[in-house]
Every structure is written in C-alpha cells, then in structure tokens.
Enzyme design. Structure first.
Site, PDB file in Angstrom:
ATOM      1  N   HIS A   1      17.934 -38.397  28.215  1.00 30.88           N
ATOM      2  CA  HIS A   1      18.107 -38.180  29.537  1.00 30.88           C
ATOM      3  C   HIS A   1      17.164 -39.306  30.323  1.00 30.88           C
ATOM      4  O   HIS A   1      16.198 -39.954  29.716  1.00 30.88           O
ATOM      5  CB  HIS A   1      17.587 -36.773  29.744  1.00 30.88           C
TER       6      HIS A   1
HETATM    7  P1  TYD Z   1      14.884 -30.867  25.594  1.00 31.46           P
HETATM    8  O1  TYD Z   1      15.054 -31.238  27.070  1.00 31.46           O
HETATM    9  O2  TYD Z   1      16.076 -30.691  24.966  1.00 31.46           O
HETATM   10  O3  TYD Z   1      14.006 -31.778  24.836  1.00 31.46           O
HETATM   11  P2  TYD Z   1      14.216 -33.348  24.833  1.00 31.46           P
HETATM   12  O4  TYD Z   1      15.270 -33.822  25.628  1.00 31.46           O
HETATM   13  O5  TYD Z   1      13.070 -34.093  25.249  1.00 31.46           O
HETATM   14  O6  TYD Z   1      14.669 -33.613  23.438  1.00 31.46           O
HETATM   15  O7  TYD Z   1      14.097 -29.586  25.476  1.00 31.46           O
HETATM   16  C1  TYD Z   1      14.115 -28.600  24.654  1.00 31.46           C
HETATM   17  C2  TYD Z   1      13.862 -27.231  25.012  1.00 31.46           C
HETATM   18  O8  TYD Z   1      12.582 -26.974  25.388  1.00 31.46           O
HETATM   19  C3  TYD Z   1      15.093 -26.701  26.089  1.00 31.46           C
HETATM   20  O9  TYD Z   1      15.443 -25.510  25.961  1.00 31.46           O
HETATM   21  C4  TYD Z   1      14.095 -26.915  27.293  1.00 31.46           C
HETATM   22  C5  TYD Z   1      12.780 -26.384  26.713  1.00 31.46           C
HETATM   23  N1  TYD Z   1      11.396 -26.995  27.570  1.00 31.46           N
HETATM   24  C6  TYD Z   1      10.688 -26.319  28.298  1.00 31.46           C
HETATM   25  O10 TYD Z   1      10.912 -25.093  28.329  1.00 31.46           O
HETATM   26  N2  TYD Z   1       9.899 -26.759  28.923  1.00 31.46           N
HETATM   27  C7  TYD Z   1       9.604 -28.193  28.743  1.00 31.46           C
HETATM   28  O11 TYD Z   1       8.545 -28.607  29.563  1.00 31.46           O
HETATM   29  C8  TYD Z   1      10.473 -28.978  28.096  1.00 31.46           C
HETATM   30  C9  TYD Z   1      10.295 -30.592  27.974  1.00 31.46           C
HETATM   31  C10 TYD Z   1      11.529 -28.440  27.397  1.00 31.46           C
END
Ligand code: TYD
Length: 142
Positions: A49
C-alpha cells in the site's frame, strides 16, 4: 529515486547499546503512532500500500528484513538489519516489506494516527494518484 536512511546515535557503554529517538530531532515529524511487526511467517510480504499523507520511519530493531519502495516510476530494495538505522518512507510511496528473518521486529514510527482513508491499497490507483499529484521526489538522499 532518492532513499533516506537515518543512522541514529547509539549511546554505548560497557553495559551495551541504547538508542533514543525524539520527534523533530532524530525523527523529522511528530510521532503520533508506533507499531511493530514480529513473528512474521516465512515468505510473507507485508505492506502492499501507499499513503496519501502519512510519513513513516521503519526501524528493524531486531533481526532483518527488506523494504521495496516504489514511487510509481522507480523501485528500490533497501535492506534493514541494524537497530540504529531508520528508513524514511514519505507519503505517495508504495511499500512492501519482505524477507523477514524469523526473529525480525520491524518497528514503525508514524506521523499520524491510524486512518484507513489515508491508505491507497490498489496499485493501479496508486499509479494514477502519483501521476496526478507529482509529489514523489520530496525525499533527499543522506
Ligand atoms: P495492515 O495494514 O494489513 O498491515 P501491513 O499492510 O503493514 O502489513 O494491518 C494489519 C491489521 O492491523 C489491520 O487489521 C489493521 C490493523 N492496524 C491497526 O489497527 N493500527 C495500525 O496502526 C496498523 C498499522 C494496523
């Protein structure tokens, strides 16, 4: 594409090392959120992303991983393997984190609270976004 990697000052003595990070001093923004990833399974690629506004510093405080940055024109892979190094990730930058060692802890310092509307999760949408905003060359090499 310019990549900014910060090398933080370790305060070492006979007991070991300590790194302290202060907003606007070591980190170029107000730190509104900290999160970290650990126990990342073999072969997993995270991220996929970009953000419209969010700025981040990625620090692999234990173990190692790699980060692929993509500004829509160019891609670069940056290894993170030192707890005193931080990779600056600007807004409008597609990122993927991969090659996590089994003991990797990837800590992220973020300039904003979690806000789903700031995410661009579709790559074609990202390409369209950077074509229209033209804001991908704001980082400077250090
Ligand atoms: P995600 O966006 O999939 O992480 P990445 O893209 O960096 O691998 O996030 C995983 C989960 O964590 C998703 O359910 C959203 C949650 N999340 C939060 O609640 N707060 C945050 O600050 C972040 C980064 C993720």
């Amino acid at each position: 594409m310019q990549v900014v990697k910060y090398v933080f000052q370790p305060h070492g003595d006979e007991r070991g090392q300590l790194v302290a990070l202060e907003e606007y001093i070591d980190i170029p923004f107000e730190i509104k959120r900290v999160y970290f990833m650990y126990d990342t399974k073999d072969g997993v690629i995270r991220g996929h992303h970009a953000h419209k506004s969010l700025e981040q510093i990625l620090i692999c405080i234990h173990g190692s991983c790699k980060v692929r940055l993509d500004n829509g024109k160019e891609k670069k892979v940056i290894p993170l393997e030192k707890p005193y190094e931080g990779l600056y990730v600007s807004n409008s930058m597609w990122r993927e984190m991969f090659d996590f060692s089994s003991d990797a802890v990837l800590m992220v310092l973020a300039s904003e609270l979690y806000e789903e509307s700031d995410y661009i999760r579709d790559y074609d949408e990202f390409l369209e976004y950077v074509k229209n905003c033209g804001d991908t060359e704001s980082a400077e090499e250090v």
